[in-house]
Design a protein around this motif. Structure first.
Motif, PDB file in Angstrom:
ATOM      1  N   TYR A  56      75.417  -4.846  20.307  1.00 42.15           N
ATOM      2  CA  TYR A  56      74.962  -4.815  21.696  1.00 42.15           C
ATOM      3  C   TYR A  56      74.333  -6.136  22.124  1.00 42.15           C
ATOM      4  CZ  TYR A  56      75.802   0.181  21.875  1.00 42.15           C
ATOM      5  OH  TYR A  56      76.393   1.410  21.870  1.00 42.15           O
ATOM      6  N   PHE A  57      73.894  -6.909  21.166  1.00 49.75           N
ATOM      7  CA  PHE A  57      73.172  -8.143  21.466  1.00 49.75           C
ATOM      8  C   PHE A  57      73.781  -9.275  20.638  1.00 49.75           C
ATOM      9  CE2 PHE A  57      70.421  -4.423  21.593  1.00 49.75           C
ATOM     10  CZ  PHE A  57      70.133  -4.394  22.935  1.00 49.75           C
ATOM     11  N   SER A  58      74.986  -9.665  20.990  1.00 50.96           N
ATOM     12  CA  SER A  58      75.766 -10.607  20.185  1.00 50.96           C
ATOM     13  C   SER A  58      75.187 -12.022  20.177  1.00 50.96           C
ATOM     14  CB  SER A  58      77.208 -10.649  20.680  1.00 50.96           C
ATOM     15  OG  SER A  58      77.240 -11.036  22.030  1.00 50.96           O
ATOM     16  N   ASP A  59      74.427 -12.397  21.193  1.00 55.92           N
ATOM     17  CA  ASP A  59      73.891 -13.759  21.239  1.00 55.92           C
ATOM     18  C   ASP A  59      72.611 -13.919  20.419  1.00 55.92           C
ATOM     19  OD1 ASP A  59      72.154 -12.352  22.818  1.00 55.92           O
ATOM     20  OD2 ASP A  59      72.274 -13.705  24.533  1.00 55.92           O
ATOM     21  N   GLY A  60      72.193 -12.869  19.705  1.00 59.20           N
ATOM     22  CA  GLY A  60      71.000 -12.953  18.854  1.00 59.20           C
ATOM     23  C   GLY A  60      69.717 -12.553  19.544  1.00 59.20           C
ATOM     24  N   SER A  61      69.723 -12.478  20.859  1.00 61.29           N
ATOM     25  CA  SER A  61      68.506 -12.064  21.564  1.00 61.29           C
ATOM     26  C   SER A  61      68.500 -10.545  21.712  1.00 61.29           C
ATOM     27  CB  SER A  61      68.435 -12.721  22.935  1.00 61.29           C
ATOM     28  OG  SER A  61      69.474 -12.252  23.752  1.00 61.29           O
ATOM     29  N   ILE A  62      67.343  -9.977  21.550  1.00 59.55           N
ATOM     30  CA  ILE A  62      67.213  -8.526  21.696  1.00 59.55           C
ATOM     31  C   ILE A  62      66.586  -8.272  23.056  1.00 59.55           C
ATOM     32  CG2 ILE A  62      66.122  -6.463  20.795  1.00 59.55           C
ATOM     33  CD1 ILE A  62      66.276  -7.716  18.041  1.00 59.55           C
ATOM     34  N   LYS A  63      67.399  -7.775  23.976  1.00 60.47           N
ATOM     35  CA  LYS A  63      66.950  -7.524  25.338  1.00 60.47           C
ATOM     36  C   LYS A  63      67.216  -6.068  25.693  1.00 60.47           C
ATOM     37  CE  LYS A  63      68.054 -12.186  26.816  1.00 60.47           C
ATOM     38  NZ  LYS A  63      68.873 -13.014  27.649  1.00 60.47           N
ATOM     39  N   THR A  64      66.646  -5.639  26.758  1.00 61.59           N
ATOM     40  CA  THR A  64      66.930  -4.294  27.228  1.00 61.59           C
ATOM     41  C   THR A  64      68.287  -4.267  27.906  1.00 61.59           C
ATOM     42  OG1 THR A  64      65.839  -4.696  29.341  1.00 61.59           O
ATOM     43  CG2 THR A  64      64.473  -3.814  27.574  1.00 61.59           C
ATOM     44  N   ASN A  65      68.991  -3.170  27.730  1.00 63.92           N
ATOM     45  CA  ASN A  65      70.280  -3.034  28.395  1.00 63.92           C
ATOM     46  C   ASN A  65      70.292  -1.833  29.336  1.00 63.92           C
ATOM     47  OD1 ASN A  65      70.256  -1.043  26.458  1.00 63.92           O
ATOM     48  ND2 ASN A  65      72.307  -1.440  25.699  1.00 63.92           N
ATOM     49  N   SER A  66      69.140  -1.209  29.512  1.00 65.62           N
ATOM     50  CA  SER A  66      69.015  -0.068  30.416  1.00 65.62           C
ATOM     51  C   SER A  66      67.624  -0.089  31.035  1.00 65.62           C
ATOM     52  CB  SER A  66      69.235   1.221  29.618  1.00 65.62           C
ATOM     53  OG  SER A  66      68.987   2.344  30.423  1.00 65.62           O
ATOM     54  N   HIS A  67      67.571   0.095  32.335  1.00 63.44           N
ATOM     55  CA  HIS A  67      66.271   0.164  33.011  1.00 63.44           C
ATOM     56  C   HIS A  67      66.427   0.988  34.285  1.00 63.44           C
ATOM     57  CE1 HIS A  67      68.288  -3.232  34.920  1.00 63.44           C
ATOM     58  NE2 HIS A  67      67.563  -2.972  35.991  1.00 63.44           N
ATOM     59  N   GLY A  68      65.298   1.422  34.813  1.00 59.63           N
ATOM     60  CA  GLY A  68      65.326   2.193  36.050  1.00 59.63           C
ATOM     61  C   GLY A  68      64.007   2.870  36.319  1.00 59.63           C
ATOM     62  N   TYR A  69      64.019   3.756  37.307  1.00 60.13           N
ATOM     63  CA  TYR A  69      62.832   4.514  37.712  1.00 60.13           C
ATOM     64  C   TYR A  69      63.214   5.976  37.833  1.00 60.13           C
ATOM     65  CZ  TYR A  69      60.960  -0.036  38.864  1.00 60.13           C
ATOM     66  OH  TYR A  69      60.533  -1.325  38.784  1.00 60.13           O
ATOM     67  N   LYS A  70      62.274   6.852  37.488  1.00 61.92           N
ATOM     68  CA  LYS A  70      62.512   8.283  37.617  1.00 61.92           C
ATOM     69  C   LYS A  70      61.271   8.951  38.191  1.00 61.92           C
ATOM     70  CE  LYS A  70      65.818   8.797  33.936  1.00 61.92           C
ATOM     71  NZ  LYS A  70      66.993   9.457  34.311  1.00 61.92           N
ATOM     72  N   LEU A  71      61.482   9.982  39.008  1.00 64.77           N
ATOM     73  CA  LEU A  71      60.393  10.841  39.454  1.00 64.77           C
ATOM     74  C   LEU A  71      60.222  11.915  38.392  1.00 64.77           C
ATOM     75  CD1 LEU A  71      61.349  11.261  43.201  1.00 64.77           C
ATOM     76  CD2 LEU A  71      59.499   9.898  42.272  1.00 64.77           C
ATOM     77  N   MET A  72      59.002  12.052  37.876  1.00 61.24           N
ATOM     78  CA  MET A  72      58.785  13.005  36.798  1.00 61.24           C
ATOM     79  C   MET A  72      57.305  13.316  36.641  1.00 61.24           C
ATOM     80  SD  MET A  72      59.560  10.350  33.655  1.00 61.24           S
ATOM     81  CE  MET A  72      59.819  11.628  32.496  1.00 61.24           C
ATOM     82  N   PRO A  73      56.963  14.350  35.870  1.00 63.91           N
ATOM     83  CA  PRO A  73      55.549  14.619  35.593  1.00 63.91           C
ATOM     84  C   PRO A  73      54.939  13.450  34.822  1.00 63.91           C
ATOM     85  CG  PRO A  73      56.906  16.490  34.965  1.00 63.91           C
ATOM     86  CD  PRO A  73      57.834  15.365  35.296  1.00 63.91           C
ATOM     87  N   VAL A  74      53.781  12.995  35.257  1.00 61.15           N
ATOM     88  CA  VAL A  74      53.091  11.921  34.549  1.00 61.15           C
ATOM     89  C   VAL A  74      51.898  12.438  33.761  1.00 61.15           C
ATOM     90  CG1 VAL A  74      53.823  10.051  36.063  1.00 61.15           C
ATOM     91  CG2 VAL A  74      51.742  11.296  36.591  1.00 61.15           C
ATOM     92  N   LYS A  75      51.451  13.638  34.077  1.00 66.47           N
ATOM     93  CA  LYS A  75      50.321  14.222  33.355  1.00 66.47           C
ATOM     94  C   LYS A  75      50.415  15.733  33.479  1.00 66.47           C
ATOM     95  CE  LYS A  75      45.595  13.331  32.271  1.00 66.47           C
ATOM     96  NZ  LYS A  75      44.531  12.380  32.310  1.00 66.47           N
ATOM     97  N   LEU A  76      50.304  16.415  32.369  1.00 67.32           N
ATOM     98  CA  LEU A  76      50.386  17.867  32.347  1.00 67.32           C
ATOM     99  C   LEU A  76      49.569  18.352  31.162  1.00 67.32           C
ATOM    100  CD1 LEU A  76      51.778  20.360  33.634  1.00 67.32           C
ATOM    101  CD2 LEU A  76      53.599  20.054  31.965  1.00 67.32           C
ATOM    102  N   GLY A  77      48.683  19.317  31.387  1.00 68.12           N
ATOM    103  CA  GLY A  77      47.914  19.747  30.235  1.00 68.12           C
ATOM    104  C   GLY A  77      46.903  20.831  30.474  1.00 68.12           C
ATOM    105  N   VAL A  78      46.413  21.315  29.365  1.00 71.65           N
ATOM    106  CA  VAL A  78      45.266  22.218  29.272  1.00 71.65           C
ATOM    107  C   VAL A  78      44.354  21.571  28.239  1.00 71.65           C
ATOM    108  CG1 VAL A  78      44.449  24.512  28.651  1.00 71.65           C
ATOM    109  CG2 VAL A  78      46.656  24.246  29.801  1.00 71.65           C
ATOM    110  N   SER A  79      43.214  21.049  28.677  1.00 69.57           N
ATOM    111  CA  SER A  79      42.339  20.304  27.788  1.00 69.57           C
ATOM    112  C   SER A  79      41.052  21.055  27.482  1.00 69.57           C
ATOM    113  CB  SER A  79      41.956  18.961  28.405  1.00 69.57           C
ATOM    114  OG  SER A  79      43.016  18.065  28.337  1.00 69.57           O
TER     115      SER A  79
END
Length: 186
Positions: free
Chosen positions: A157-180
């Motif tokens: 996936y990274f033939s040039d020797g550099s390790i980079k991200t190949n997937s990125h984005g934004y999602k709407l989702m729960p950021v905090k959920l709990g019973v503490s």
């Protein structure tokens, strides 16, 4: 390098939310995260008559035998509607910073996530020092990750020797959920 910058930003925001003369300090753990085999610890301090700030850290490695590693931090600012923080209902703003390496089916996800969301909750007093809290929050989470298949050669996936991200984005989702479970120190 990016992970350090995100962590420094989150800690700066958390530490800049109030004064050092906190009247109450509480130590908490989220029972839902514990059920998911994710150890966690949260510290909350009162910063004003209607305000508090908290910082939560969490992480796991191979819960229930799954191929998953996660470590994260989550600061939160809360506005308490009652005149006494850590009692009854509140709304808040939570930030999220996490790094992960996990496998679902044949897909491997290795990356970082940051997010922000609105939270709401209720704290029920069980005595002078003990509370139980119910809360949830929803927001936007951005991610930058290396995405590849389990049986593939990672280096392809990274033939040039550099390790980079190949997937990125934004999602709407729960950021905090709990019973503490919360123990008030002072």
């Amino acid at each position: 390098m990016k992970k350090k910058q995100v962590l420094i930003l989150l800690l700066t925001l958390f530490l800049g939310t109030g004064t050092a003369a906190a009247q109450q300090i509480a130590i908490k753990t989220n029972a839902l995260m514990l059920a998911a085999m994710t150890p966690n610890l949260e510290c909350e301090l009162v910063t004003g008559e209607h305000a508090s700030a908290s910082l939560s850290v969490f992480g796991h490695s191979k819960p229930y035998g799954l191929d998953s590693k996660v470590i994260g931090v989550q600061p939160e600012y809360r506005y308490w509607f009652n005149g006494r923080p850590m009692t009854r209902e509140y709304i808040g703003v939570a930030l999220l910073g996490a790094t992960y390496d996990m496998q679902f089916g044949r897909n491997v996800y290795d990356g970082d996530a940051v997010g922000v969301g609105l939270t709401a909750g209720y704290s029920l007093s069980l005595g002078k020092k003990l509370n139980i809290e119910f809360y949830g929050g929803f927001g936007v989470v951005g991610f930058w990750q290396k995405l590849y298949y389990k049986d593939d050669t990672y280096e392809d996936y990274f033939s040039d020797g550099s390790i980079k991200t190949n997937s990125h984005g934004y999602k709407l989702m729960p950021v905090k959920l709990g019973v503490s479970i919360s123990y008030i120190l002072k």
